[in-house]
Scaffold this motif. Structure first.
Motif, PDB file in Angstrom:
ATOM      1  N   ASP A   1       0.841  -1.194   0.000  1.00 32.97           N
ATOM      2  CA  ASP A   1       0.000   0.000   0.000  1.00 32.97           C
ATOM      3  C   ASP A   1       0.877   1.246   0.000  1.00 32.97           C
ATOM      4  N   LEU A   2       0.430   2.251  -0.737  1.00 29.75           N
ATOM      5  CA  LEU A   2       1.188   3.503  -0.769  1.00 29.75           C
ATOM      6  C   LEU A   2       0.899   4.311   0.496  1.00 29.75           C
ATOM      7  N   ILE A   3       1.865   5.115   0.881  1.00 27.12           N
ATOM      8  CA  ILE A   3       1.736   5.911   2.104  1.00 27.12           C
ATOM      9  C   ILE A   3       1.921   7.389   1.761  1.00 27.12           C
ATOM     10  N   ALA A   4       1.058   8.227   2.332  1.00 29.77           N
ATOM     11  CA  ALA A   4       1.161   9.678   2.103  1.00 29.77           C
ATOM     12  C   ALA A   4       2.145  10.276   3.103  1.00 29.77           C
ATOM     13  N   ILE A   5       3.052  11.094   2.596  1.00 31.55           N
ATOM     14  CA  ILE A   5       4.022  11.759   3.477  1.00 31.55           C
ATOM     15  C   ILE A   5       4.060  13.247   3.149  1.00 31.55           C
ATOM     16  N   THR A   6       4.450  14.028   4.156  1.00 32.27           N
ATOM     17  CA  THR A   6       4.752  15.446   3.925  1.00 32.27           C
ATOM     18  C   THR A   6       6.035  15.759   4.672  1.00 32.27           C
ATOM     19  N   MET A   7       6.841  16.563   4.079  1.00 29.28           N
ATOM     20  CA  MET A   7       8.091  16.970   4.725  1.00 29.28           C
ATOM     21  C   MET A   7       8.531  18.282   4.102  1.00 29.28           C
ATOM     22  N   LYS A   8       9.548  18.901   4.698  1.00 28.17           N
ATOM     23  CA  LYS A   8      10.166  20.050   4.044  1.00 28.17           C
ATOM     24  C   LYS A   8      11.472  19.581   3.448  1.00 28.17           C
ATOM     25  N   ILE A   9      11.675  19.903   2.176  1.00 28.50           N
ATOM     26  CA  ILE A   9      12.944  19.574   1.531  1.00 28.50           C
ATOM     27  C   ILE A   9      13.585  20.883   1.097  1.00 28.50           C
TER      28      ILE A   9
ATOM     29  N   GLY B   1      13.698  23.529   2.666  1.00 23.24           N
ATOM     30  CA  GLY B   1      12.828  24.635   3.057  1.00 23.24           C
ATOM     31  C   GLY B   1      11.477  24.666   2.378  1.00 23.24           C
ATOM     32  N   GLU B   2      11.276  23.821   1.355  1.00 23.72           N
ATOM     33  CA  GLU B   2      10.003  23.835   0.622  1.00 23.72           C
ATOM     34  C   GLU B   2       9.117  22.680   1.083  1.00 23.72           C
ATOM     35  N   PRO B   3       7.830  22.934   1.371  1.00 24.31           N
ATOM     36  CA  PRO B   3       6.939  21.838   1.739  1.00 24.31           C
ATOM     37  C   PRO B   3       6.704  20.889   0.560  1.00 24.31           C
ATOM     38  N   VAL B   4       6.741  19.607   0.841  1.00 25.43           N
ATOM     39  CA  VAL B   4       6.562  18.588  -0.193  1.00 25.43           C
ATOM     40  C   VAL B   4       5.578  17.552   0.329  1.00 25.43           C
ATOM     41  N   SER B   5       4.622  17.161  -0.516  1.00 29.50           N
ATOM     42  CA  SER B   5       3.706  16.060  -0.191  1.00 29.50           C
ATOM     43  C   SER B   5       3.830  15.028  -1.297  1.00 29.50           C
ATOM     44  N   ALA B   6       3.764  13.759  -0.916  1.00 23.51           N
ATOM     45  CA  ALA B   6       3.870  12.698  -1.921  1.00 23.51           C
ATOM     46  C   ALA B   6       3.230  11.434  -1.384  1.00 23.51           C
ATOM     47  N   THR B   7       2.959  10.523  -2.311  1.00 21.92           N
ATOM     48  CA  THR B   7       2.450   9.207  -1.941  1.00 21.92           C
ATOM     49  C   THR B   7       3.461   8.189  -2.451  1.00 21.92           C
ATOM     50  N   ILE B   8       3.998   7.404  -1.545  1.00 20.92           N
ATOM     51  CA  ILE B   8       5.159   6.584  -1.921  1.00 20.92           C
ATOM     52  C   ILE B   8       5.037   5.156  -1.394  1.00 20.92           C
ATOM     53  N   GLU B   9       5.868   4.304  -1.960  1.00 23.50           N
ATOM     54  CA  GLU B   9       5.966   2.948  -1.432  1.00 23.50           C
ATOM     55  C   GLU B   9       6.729   2.987  -0.108  1.00 23.50           C
ATOM     56  N   PRO B  10       6.299   2.190   0.874  1.00 22.48           N
ATOM     57  CA  PRO B  10       6.931   2.275   2.193  1.00 22.48           C
ATOM     58  C   PRO B  10       8.403   1.902   2.200  1.00 22.48           C
ATOM     59  N   ARG B  11       8.850   1.124   1.203  1.00 17.47           N
ATOM     60  CA  ARG B  11      10.251   0.700   1.242  1.00 17.47           C
ATOM     61  C   ARG B  11      11.190   1.644   0.476  1.00 17.47           C
ATOM     62  N   GLN B  12      10.638   2.717  -0.094  1.00 19.05           N
ATOM     63  CA  GLN B  12      11.515   3.621  -0.851  1.00 19.05           C
ATOM     64  C   GLN B  12      12.417   4.405   0.098  1.00 19.05           C
ATOM     65  N   THR B  13      13.695   4.457  -0.206  1.00 16.99           N
ATOM     66  CA  THR B  13      14.607   5.230   0.652  1.00 16.99           C
ATOM     67  C   THR B  13      14.470   6.720   0.335  1.00 16.99           C
TER      68      THR B  13
ATOM     69  N   MET C   1       9.391  15.845   8.856  1.00 18.11           N
ATOM     70  CA  MET C   1      10.724  16.330   9.218  1.00 18.11           C
ATOM     71  C   MET C   1      11.273  17.295   8.165  1.00 18.11           C
ATOM     72  N   GLU C   2      12.456  17.859   8.483  1.00 18.40           N
ATOM     73  CA  GLU C   2      13.112  18.769   7.545  1.00 18.40           C
ATOM     74  C   GLU C   2      14.331  18.080   6.957  1.00 18.40           C
ATOM     75  N   VAL C   3      14.346  17.990   5.636  1.00 20.66           N
ATOM     76  CA  VAL C   3      15.449  17.363   4.919  1.00 20.66           C
ATOM     77  C   VAL C   3      16.253  18.467   4.240  1.00 20.66           C
ATOM     78  N   GLU C   4      17.568  18.380   4.355  1.00 26.18           N
ATOM     79  CA  GLU C   4      18.417  19.294   3.582  1.00 26.18           C
ATOM     80  C   GLU C   4      19.406  18.468   2.767  1.00 26.18           C
ATOM     81  N   THR C   5      19.486  18.772   1.490  1.00 28.68           N
ATOM     82  CA  THR C   5      20.430  18.104   0.592  1.00 28.68           C
ATOM     83  C   THR C   5      21.571  19.072   0.271  1.00 28.68           C
ATOM     84  N   ILE C   6      22.525  18.568  -0.485  1.00 26.50           N
ATOM     85  CA  ILE C   6      23.642  19.435  -0.880  1.00 26.50           C
ATOM     86  C   ILE C   6      23.140  20.629  -1.690  1.00 26.50           C
TER      87      ILE C   6
END
Ligand code: FES
Ligand code: FES
Length: 163
Positions: free
Chosen positions: A3-11, A13-25, A73-78
């Motif tokens: 089953d897909l799971i809905a997530i929201t996070m900041k990446i 600094g920008e809010p992001v919502s998505a529906t993803i497979e639970p095993r996706q890294t 949570m808040e994610v920051e990439t390079i």
């Protein structure tokens, strides 16, 4: 398919919502869904540090962290760290000290170095080595990476002294 799971996070600094497979890294999510390919994938089992990102201001392995664990949570990439301007001196010193060749390890190295310098403004070379011990580089032999980080710490110290 799970089953897909809905997530929201900041990446970055920008809010992001998505529906993803639970095993996706989170590393796969950042690269394939968000197009943030500065997060590299090397070993994909927690050894090389190429996938280093910041999660709520702490560096983590993107290949060992499920995207669903980043919900709320808040994610920051390079990319985000670069755009913030916070690491521009570190990046300049990586270039001027020849601390990168192929560049594959560099995003993870820079984010780890950024974390170290935030915690310890005047690290010894041994402390730099210790902090970067989870980031592998196949090209440089590490000395130039240590040089770049040490130089950045000294320059920041001098700048503070001037103020
Ligand atoms: Fe994650 Fe190597 S790709 S530690
Ligand atoms: Fe090539 Fe580090 S610069 S792996």
């Amino acid at each position: 398919m799970a089953d897909l799971i809905a997530i929201t996070m900041k990446i970055n600094g920008e809010p992001v919502s998505a529906t993803i497979e639970p095993r996706q890294t989170i590393a796969d999510f950042l690269r394939s869904t968000m197009g943030l390919t500065g997060t590299h994938l090397g070993c994909e089992h927690g050894v090389c540090g190429a996938c280093t990102i910041r999660l709520n201001d702490v560096t983590v392995r993107g290949c060992l962290t499920f995207a669903v664990q980043c919900d709320g949570m808040e994610v920051e990439t390079i990319e985000g760290a670069s755009e913030s301007g916070r690491i521009s001196d570190l990046q300049e010193n990586f270039v001027s000290r020849n601390a990168l060749q192929c560049g594959f390890c560099t995003p993870g190295m820079v984010l780890s170095a950024d974390e170290l310098l935030a915690d310890n403004a005047d690290p010894s070379r041994e402390e730099i080595r210790e902090h970067l011990s989870g980031n592998y580089c196949r090209c440089t032999g590490y000395q130039s990476i240590i040089d770049a980080i040490e130089t950045t710490a000294k320059q920041r110290h001098e700048r503070l002294g001037d103020e």
